[in-house]
Design an enzyme around this catalytic site. Structure first.
Site, mmCIF file in Angstrom:
data_model
loop_
_atom_site.group_PDB
_atom_site.id
_atom_site.type_symbol
_atom_site.label_atom_id
_atom_site.label_comp_id
_atom_site.label_asym_id
_atom_site.label_seq_id
_atom_site.Cartn_x
_atom_site.Cartn_y
_atom_site.Cartn_z
ATOM 1 N N GLU A 184 20.042 3.900 -24.768
ATOM 2 C CA GLU A 184 19.247 3.905 -23.545
ATOM 3 C C GLU A 184 19.139 2.518 -22.923
ATOM 4 O OE1 GLU A 184 17.822 6.339 -21.918
ATOM 5 O OE2 GLU A 184 18.179 7.988 -23.302
ATOM 6 N N LYS B 92 13.434 0.560 -22.382
ATOM 7 C CA LYS B 92 13.680 1.997 -22.275
ATOM 8 C C LYS B 92 13.410 2.665 -23.616
ATOM 9 C CE LYS B 92 15.221 4.314 -19.594
ATOM 10 N NZ LYS B 92 16.628 4.519 -19.231
ATOM 11 N N GLU C 117 22.639 10.404 -10.873
ATOM 12 C CA GLU C 117 22.851 9.467 -11.985
ATOM 13 C C GLU C 117 24.114 9.863 -12.728
ATOM 14 O OE1 GLU C 117 19.746 9.255 -14.887
ATOM 15 O OE2 GLU C 117 18.143 8.934 -13.430
ATOM 16 N N GLU D 241 18.177 -2.344 -19.762
ATOM 17 C CA GLU D 241 16.711 -2.357 -19.685
ATOM 18 C C GLU D 241 16.127 -2.307 -21.096
ATOM 19 O OE1 GLU D 241 15.382 0.383 -16.326
ATOM 20 O OE2 GLU D 241 17.505 0.880 -16.559
#
Length: 448
Positions: A354, A348, A291, A345
């Protein structure tokens, strides 16, 4: 700290015995027959760039809509954090190479060889060979996550059991079993040549390094230069954290290697940490970035979380990996990395940022424009195989996956909030900053 020694091969994973072994051998024969008779998927993308497909949101499009986005990016490698059957079916016959996650909550079960065999039977075998599953990542950031005290003891046994079960099924050359670590496993990161793991994690990490050396599996790390910059924006040079090609870079005063950007410095710090803990393993274990990314938005105190910086970082990261070069310490080993993430998203947890790591918004429009895109011939798409769900990307009318066409992440499925990296990372970046201030002068000193 005392380094650990490489264990003998005989200390490997236990294999199923008795009736379980007979069942495993039967399953292996079935899989071998299927592999021989079924059409092979297209070749994986030539590019070493991958992308993380997180689905912790209630407004995300169906997986069928994801495929043309990947095609447009030229990316043929995708990491997912679970083994959702709808997603695995959607990638059938696309040739996309998948990294499939074994969720944290499954670790205790798959630590038993029988449980590992059962997990593979339910979550992997039904999709082979049409869906190209190349890696299993056992948990995510287990050693530094909120449940580390409970889960850490299951991590290596789970990896060993799954590796043994994969081998028993005759898939050992196709499916690699590993895990992904937070960069917070490092206790020292500056300079890279002084990289070392946290002493309290050595009893767990040393046997894991033995496992990687024995199985030839890579050591995966989630590395985010963003946290170094946002934690010390006055000390860490933004261009250094953004991987800008024109930045003069920073020298390592011990190795006298020159570091053009912070990502390769982080990777080499991990390489040095492996060498400090296990010299034998360091000669064969490859470090890959599972990541890396930069948020396009965040809270008022999250410095640098902007669309412009996110575009610069992810464009530079993709360009860096696409060049096929290694790090200063390992120039002959091409850097491999997965960009985080495909979508913003909205569910999250953690910091506001985030929820803004995506290259795309949930409606499929770009969150920002990348200045670099991979050549289309890197993609595996458009070769006539379709995807097994209507013969094309839109075969299901745009609503082809489960959950009414949308995926709701529900829990985190072992998919920790990225901001955990900020809490766990070693605080040595000011020293990097002091070196960075010297800039080009320091580089000239090394050159001399």
């Amino acid at each position: 700290m005392a380094p650990c020694r490489l264990l003998r091969v005989g200390r490997g994973a236990q294999r199923p015995c008795g009736s379980r072994l007979a069942a495993a051998l039967y399953a292996a024969a079935v899989v071998a027959l299927a592999l021989a008779l079924a059409p092979a998927a297209d070749a994986t993308s030539a590019s070493l760039v991958g992308i993380n497909y997180g689905r912790v949101g209630n407004n995300l499009p169906p997986t069928q809509s994801v495929l043309p986005l990947l095609d447009g990016l030229g990316i043929g490698r995708v990491r997912m954090y679970d083994a959702d059957p709808a997603v695995l079916r959607a990638f059938s016959r696309t040739g996309v190479e998948l990294v499939v996650g074994v969720p944290d909550e499954s670790l205790a079960a798959v630590a038993d060889p029988g449980g590992a065999a059962q997990w593979l039977k339910q979550n992997v075998l039904p999709f082979l060979p049409d869906t190209k599953i190349a890696f299993l990542t056992v948990g995510n950031e287990v050693l530094t996550g909120s449940n580390s005290s409970t889960l850490s003891r299951f991590l290596l046994p789970a990896m060993q059991s799954l590796h043994g079960a994969v081998g028993a099924l005759g898939l050992g050359t196709q499916v690699t079993v590993t895990t992904a670590h937070n960069l917070g496993v490092l206790g020292t990161s500056y300079p890279p040549s002084a990289g070392a793991f946290r002493k309290d994690l050595l009893p767990v990490l040393c046997p894991i390094l033995d496992y990687h050396a024995r199985t030839g599996s890579p050591f995966l790390v989630n590395a985010y230069p963003y946290f170094a910059y946002s934690g010390d924006p006055r000390g860490v040079q933004l261009d250094y954290a953004l991987l800008e090609p024109g930045y003069p870079g920073v020298p390592d005063p011990n190795s006298r290697l020159h570091y053009p950007n912070l990502l390769v410095a982080q990777v080499d710090a991990v390489y040095h940490a492996i060498a400090a803990a296990n010299a034998a393993a360091s000669r064969v274990v490859e470090v890959r970035v599972s990541e890396t990314g930069w948020p396009s938005a965040g809270g008022a105190n999250e410095t640098g979380a902007t669309p412009r910086n996110a575009a610069r970082y992810n464009s530079n990261a993709m360009r860096l990996v696409a060049e096929g070069k290694g790090t200063p310490l390992k120039p002959g080993v091409p850097l491999r990395a997965y960009v985080f993430a495909l979508f913003n998203e909205n569910l999250k947890p953690g910091l506001e940022s985030e929820r803004y790591y995506g290259l795309f918004k949930p409606d499929g429009t770009p969150a920002y424009e990348l200045s670099f895109k991979l050549p289309r011939d890197n993609s595996t798409f458009g070769n006539g195989n379709g995807n097994g769900s209507g013969g094309g990307f839109g075969g299901n009318g745009g609503n082809g996956s489960g959950s009414g066409g949308y995926v709701n992440g529900g829990g985190n499925n072992g998919y920790y909030d990225i901001s955990a990296a900020a809490r766990g990372r070693p605080v040595h970046w000011r020293m990097w900053a002091q070196a960075a201030v010297a800039g080009a002068a320091a580089v000239l000193t090394v050159a001399a």
